[in-house]
Structure formats: structure tokens, C-alpha cells
Motif scaffolding. Structure first.
Motif, mmCIF file in Angstrom:
data_model
loop_
_atom_site.group_PDB
_atom_site.id
_atom_site.type_symbol
_atom_site.label_atom_id
_atom_site.label_comp_id
_atom_site.label_asym_id
_atom_site.label_seq_id
_atom_site.Cartn_x
_atom_site.Cartn_y
_atom_site.Cartn_z
ATOM 1 N N ALA A 180 0.834 -1.207 0.000
ATOM 2 C CA ALA A 180 0.000 0.000 0.000
ATOM 3 C C ALA A 180 0.868 1.257 0.000
ATOM 4 N N ARG A 181 1.953 1.230 0.763
ATOM 5 C CA ARG A 181 2.868 2.381 0.768
ATOM 6 C C ARG A 181 3.490 2.589 -0.603
ATOM 7 N N LEU A 182 3.860 1.488 -1.261
ATOM 8 C CA LEU A 182 4.442 1.606 -2.600
ATOM 9 C C LEU A 182 3.439 2.180 -3.595
ATOM 10 N N VAL A 183 2.177 1.759 -3.512
ATOM 11 C CA VAL A 183 1.149 2.284 -4.419
ATOM 12 C C VAL A 183 0.987 3.784 -4.201
ATOM 13 N N LEU A 184 0.921 4.205 -2.949
ATOM 14 C CA LEU A 184 0.772 5.636 -2.670
ATOM 15 C C LEU A 184 1.995 6.435 -3.123
ATOM 16 N N LEU A 185 3.168 5.840 -2.995
ATOM 17 C CA LEU A 185 4.375 6.527 -3.462
ATOM 18 C C LEU A 185 4.394 6.634 -4.978
ATOM 19 N N LEU A 186 4.100 5.536 -5.647
ATOM 20 C CA LEU A 186 4.209 5.511 -7.108
ATOM 21 C C LEU A 186 3.116 6.323 -7.797
ATOM 22 N N THR A 187 1.961 6.465 -7.157
ATOM 23 C CA THR A 187 0.877 7.248 -7.764
ATOM 24 C C THR A 187 0.929 8.716 -7.368
ATOM 25 N N GLY A 188 1.867 9.085 -6.526
ATOM 26 C CA GLY A 188 2.021 10.488 -6.143
ATOM 27 C C GLY A 188 1.045 10.954 -5.074
ATOM 28 N N ARG A 189 0.342 10.034 -4.453
ATOM 29 C CA ARG A 189 -0.628 10.419 -3.415
ATOM 30 C C ARG A 189 0.062 10.953 -2.160
ATOM 31 N N VAL A 190 1.309 10.577 -1.956
ATOM 32 C CA VAL A 190 2.042 11.062 -0.784
ATOM 33 C C VAL A 190 2.238 12.571 -0.870
ATOM 34 N N VAL A 191 2.419 13.075 -2.073
ATOM 35 C CA VAL A 191 2.569 14.518 -2.251
ATOM 36 C C VAL A 191 1.276 15.232 -1.838
ATOM 37 N N LEU A 192 0.127 14.634 -2.161
ATOM 38 C CA LEU A 192 -1.155 15.208 -1.725
ATOM 39 C C LEU A 192 -1.259 15.227 -0.204
ATOM 40 N N LEU A 193 -0.760 14.184 0.451
ATOM 41 C CA LEU A 193 -0.784 14.155 1.912
ATOM 42 C C LEU A 193 0.110 15.249 2.497
ATOM 43 N N ALA A 194 1.258 15.468 1.883
ATOM 44 C CA ALA A 194 2.132 16.553 2.342
ATOM 45 C C ALA A 194 1.464 17.907 2.127
ATOM 46 N N ASP A 195 0.750 18.060 1.012
ATOM 47 C CA ASP A 195 0.004 19.299 0.764
ATOM 48 C C ASP A 195 -1.098 19.494 1.803
ATOM 49 N N LEU A 196 -1.745 18.402 2.197
ATOM 50 C CA LEU A 196 -2.766 18.493 3.247
ATOM 51 C C LEU A 196 -2.163 19.004 4.549
ATOM 52 N N ALA A 197 -1.041 18.427 4.938
ATOM 53 C CA ALA A 197 -0.393 18.854 6.183
ATOM 54 C C ALA A 197 -0.019 20.335 6.117
ATOM 55 N N THR A 198 0.508 20.761 4.992
ATOM 56 C CA THR A 198 0.871 22.175 4.821
ATOM 57 C C THR A 198 -0.358 23.071 4.878
ATOM 58 N N ALA A 199 -1.433 22.660 4.228
ATOM 59 C CA ALA A 199 -2.659 23.467 4.224
ATOM 60 C C ALA A 199 -3.244 23.591 5.627
ATOM 61 N N TYR A 200 -3.226 22.504 6.391
ATOM 62 C CA TYR A 200 -3.756 22.584 7.748
ATOM 63 C C TYR A 200 -2.906 23.471 8.641
ATOM 64 N N LEU A 201 -1.599 23.446 8.460
ATOM 65 C CA LEU A 201 -0.745 24.360 9.219
ATOM 66 C C LEU A 201 -1.025 25.808 8.842
#
Length: 124
Positions: free
Chosen positions: A52-73
């Protein structure tokens, strides 16, 4: 839909709430918080799996999660949510988001491209 997409939709919904005295936005806030916390808990459980971690990494979903964290801050520091009833605001979601992001930083890619991918994610 992917859980990450649901998290992005909830973030947008929270950012667009108008907190001008009415109780309806407070109810919407609580519902959005419940959806977001549930999605992040599920995502945290899912990310315990290497595939599951590999799928999220390869599809670029991790970048969306980082954007979420930045937006909430940014929402927290911009005082976008001012009523007293909303103690903590979007920062409530940061521990789960940062936990999921930390799991992905430890993930080793399949090939010998480990250093290239790790450098890209670390620089983000």
C-alpha cells in the motif's frame, strides 16, 4: 475514490466553511472532522502494508498528503477558524498525517533508485 481524495475534499470543505454566528457551520465542522479523522485512521492502518505504501508513493498520493499537512498548518496559523468551539482547528489532523508521511519516508523503493526517490521526497 481513494481515501487521499476524500481527505482533500474534506480539507477544501473545512477551508470554505463560513463561521459567522450560525450553528449550521459548527455541525458541518464536526461532521467534516469525524470524516477526516476516520479517513486518516484508515489510511494509517492501510499504510502498515508495504504494498500500500508503494502504491501511494508511485501514484504520487504522498505529495497530496504533504500538501494536506501544509494546508492545515497554514489554516491554523492564519486563524481561519476563530470560534472558541473549534479548539485546535485543523492541527487536530496533523499527528495522523505526519505519522503516515513518516511511514512513507522509511519505505524503500523496489529498484536501486532508492537514493533518487528518497532525495526527491526529502527535498519536498
Amino acid at each position: 475514490r481513494m481515501v487521499v481524495d476524500i481527505c482533500c475534499y474534506v480539507k477544501d470543505s473545512i477551508a470554505n466553511l463560513d463561521m459567522s454566528g450560525d450553528k449550521a457551520p459548527l455541525v458541518a465542522w464536526k461532521q467534516n472532522c469525524n470524516v477526516m479523522l476516520g479517513a486518516l485512521k484508515w489510511l494509517g492502518l492501510l499504510c502498515k502494508s508495504r504494498s500500500a505504501r508503494l502504491v501511494l508513493l508511485l501514484t504520487g498520493r504522498v505529495v497530496l498528503l504533504a500538501d494536506l499537512a501544509t494546508a492545515y498548518l497554514e489554516m491554523h496559523f492564519a486563524d481561519a477558524l476563530k470560534p472558541q468551539e473549534l479548539e485546535g482547528g485543523p492541527v487536530l489532523f496533523l499527528p495522523q498525517l505526519l505519522h503516515v508521511l513518516a511511514l512513507h519516508m522509511k519505505q524503500v523503493p523496489l529498484d536501486g533508485t532508492y537514493r533518487e526517490v528518497q532525495g526527491t521526497l526529502s527535498s519536498y
